[in-house]
Design an enzyme around this catalytic site. Structure first.
Site, PDB file in Angstrom:
ATOM      1  N   SER A  46       0.800  -1.230   0.000  1.00 31.42           N
ATOM      2  CA  SER A  46       0.000   0.000   0.000  1.00 31.42           C
ATOM      3  C   SER A  46       0.834   1.282   0.000  1.00 31.42           C
ATOM      4  O   SER A  46       0.275   2.366  -0.207  1.00 31.42           O
ATOM      5  CB  SER A  46      -0.963   0.007   1.193  1.00 31.42           C
ATOM      6  OG  SER A  46      -2.040  -0.855   0.959  1.00 31.42           O
ATOM      7  N   LYS A  59       0.398   3.341  -3.012  1.00 29.24           N
ATOM      8  CA  LYS A  59      -0.745   4.240  -3.171  1.00 29.24           C
ATOM      9  C   LYS A  59      -0.316   5.708  -3.162  1.00 29.24           C
ATOM     10  O   LYS A  59      -0.921   6.545  -3.845  1.00 29.24           O
ATOM     11  CB  LYS A  59      -1.762   3.984  -2.065  1.00 29.24           C
ATOM     12  CG  LYS A  59      -2.413   2.611  -2.121  1.00 29.24           C
ATOM     13  CD  LYS A  59      -3.244   2.325  -0.885  1.00 29.24           C
ATOM     14  CE  LYS A  59      -3.876   0.937  -0.952  1.00 29.24           C
ATOM     15  NZ  LYS A  59      -4.595   0.563   0.283  1.00 29.24           N
ATOM     16  N   TYR A 101      -2.551  -3.073 -10.778  1.00 28.23           N
ATOM     17  CA  TYR A 101      -2.565  -2.784  -9.340  1.00 28.23           C
ATOM     18  C   TYR A 101      -1.698  -3.760  -8.555  1.00 28.23           C
ATOM     19  O   TYR A 101      -0.922  -3.356  -7.676  1.00 28.23           O
ATOM     20  CB  TYR A 101      -4.011  -2.823  -8.841  1.00 28.23           C
ATOM     21  CG  TYR A 101      -4.173  -2.502  -7.373  1.00 28.23           C
ATOM     22  CD1 TYR A 101      -4.069  -1.187  -6.917  1.00 28.23           C
ATOM     23  CD2 TYR A 101      -4.431  -3.502  -6.440  1.00 28.23           C
ATOM     24  CE1 TYR A 101      -4.231  -0.890  -5.570  1.00 28.23           C
ATOM     25  CE2 TYR A 101      -4.592  -3.202  -5.092  1.00 28.23           C
ATOM     26  CZ  TYR A 101      -4.485  -1.898  -4.672  1.00 28.23           C
ATOM     27  OH  TYR A 101      -4.624  -1.596  -3.337  1.00 28.23           O
ATOM     28  N   TYR A 113      -3.777   3.471   7.756  1.00 28.82           N
ATOM     29  CA  TYR A 113      -5.062   2.775   7.824  1.00 28.82           C
ATOM     30  C   TYR A 113      -5.945   3.401   8.908  1.00 28.82           C
ATOM     31  O   TYR A 113      -5.900   4.614   9.099  1.00 28.82           O
ATOM     32  CB  TYR A 113      -4.861   1.269   8.057  1.00 28.82           C
ATOM     33  CG  TYR A 113      -3.987   0.606   7.016  1.00 28.82           C
ATOM     34  CD1 TYR A 113      -4.240   0.762   5.659  1.00 28.82           C
ATOM     35  CD2 TYR A 113      -2.902  -0.189   7.379  1.00 28.82           C
ATOM     36  CE1 TYR A 113      -3.441   0.146   4.694  1.00 28.82           C
ATOM     37  CE2 TYR A 113      -2.106  -0.809   6.418  1.00 28.82           C
ATOM     38  CZ  TYR A 113      -2.386  -0.632   5.085  1.00 28.82           C
ATOM     39  OH  TYR A 113      -1.593  -1.240   4.135  1.00 28.82           O
ATOM     40  N   VAL A 128       1.176  -3.745   3.878  1.00 26.90           N
ATOM     41  CA  VAL A 128       1.054  -5.007   4.601  1.00 26.90           C
ATOM     42  C   VAL A 128       2.263  -5.922   4.441  1.00 26.90           C
ATOM     43  O   VAL A 128       2.319  -6.985   5.052  1.00 26.90           O
ATOM     44  CB  VAL A 128      -0.242  -5.759   4.221  1.00 26.90           C
ATOM     45  CG1 VAL A 128      -1.467  -4.979   4.654  1.00 26.90           C
ATOM     46  CG2 VAL A 128      -0.275  -6.082   2.733  1.00 26.90           C
TER      47      VAL A 128
END
Length: 307
Positions: free
Chosen positions: A65, A68, A192, A243, A261
């Site tokens: 992540s 992102k 992705y 998160y 993660v």
């Protein structure tokens, strides 16, 4: 402070290493389940040519992540703020990063780019007629920010994620039904999962963090990301980057950060240093347990909080 980094980092890492026992690796992605949960590493880059590192700092891991942050920057470069934020919102969410709940109650528009639905919507915006072109554009950005021309992605991890991306497929189909995305779902997931599988080490992350910290410029003053985009990205890192622990993290650490993660965390101290963390033992929210403690100790010792 340069001498202090060298003297103190190893001590701080060893002091927080026992916290690795309190987490577990991300086994829902089979390839990530192979990580050694006792691993912990940190690098700090101050823009003077040297990364100050401790622990397993040369070990490679995937961005997950953390990517992102980088795809958001690239989408903003490609389209500008107005177009991007028509597809994804700017608000934090108290829900898990992979939740579909808010999509159903917010007319299918993801709340922010740091949750999975938002990141998929952002990835959809990246220019390129194929996964290979999109991925290469993103890799070029990562290579420039990290200063390492050989950065690539881990094919085993990417395939493992693609094969098990059932919930992300659901998010994509929901958004396609409501016009947030309009491309083939498996093509989007191919891009992705490959972007999530881009492979780095702590030094790379620290240098990426440094560029974000310093208005989008590297240590030589070369502009890699526009200043306003780096500002926007850091803001999302503060409000949504950890998160649904982002509020507590802001209080305890107070540094713009984004976790993944795999156990990675990138941090950007505005007008200061970049920090890269790797600790694959995760808490229940998907953040590195020992990595969070390590950043709390670093922030306290070096007074890094922006608040």
């Amino acid at each position: 402070m340069v001498c202090e980094y060298g003297d103190q980092l190893k001590k701080i890492v060893e002091n927080v290493r026992p916290f690795t026992l309190n987490g577990k690796v991300a086994d829902y992605i089979p390839a990530l389940a192979k990580a050694d949960s006792s691993t912990l590493a940190v690098s700090i880059y101050n823009g003077q040519g040297t990364c100050f590192s401790a622990g397993h700092e040369t070990e490679m891991f995937t961005l997950q992540s953390i990517s992102k942050v980088l795809t958001l920057a690239l989408a903003l470069i490609d389209h500008g703020e107005e177009a991007v934020f028509k597809k994804v919102g700017m608000e934090p969410t108290g829900d898990p990063y992979n939740s579909i709940t808010k999509l159903e109650s917010h007319v299918s528009k993801p709340l922010n780019p740091m949750i999975n639905a938002g990141a998929l919507a952002v990835s959809h915006l990246i220019h390129g007629d194929s996964t290979d072109i999109r991925l290469e554009r993103l890799l070029q950005l990562v290579r420039k920010m990290s200063g390492r021309a050989s950065v690539t992605y881990n094919r085993e991890v990417a395939q493992s994620e693609f094969n098990t991306a059932f919930l992300n497929r659901s998010l994509c189909y929901f958004m396609r039904q409501h016009g947030i995305i309009n491309e083939d779902v498996d093509e989007l997931l191919d891009f992705y999962t490959k972007q999530c599988a881009i492979e780095v080490n702590c030094d790379d992350l620290a240098k990426i963090g440094y560029v974000l910290a310093n208005g989008g410029q590297d240590e030589n003053g070369v502009r890699i990301i526009p200043f306003e985009i780096s500002r926007l990205v850091k803001t999302f890192m503060v409000t949504c980057g950890m998160y649904n622990s982002s509020g507590e993290f802001a209080i305890r650490v107070g540094i713009p950060a984004k976790s993944g993660v795999s156990g990675g965390i990138v941090c950007a101290v505005p007008n200061g240093i970049g920090i890269g963390i790797y600790g694959p033992a995760l808490d229940e929210k998907g953040n590195s347990v020992a990595g969070m403690k390590l950043l709390e100790a670093l922030s306290s010792h070096y007074e890094l909080s922006i608040f």
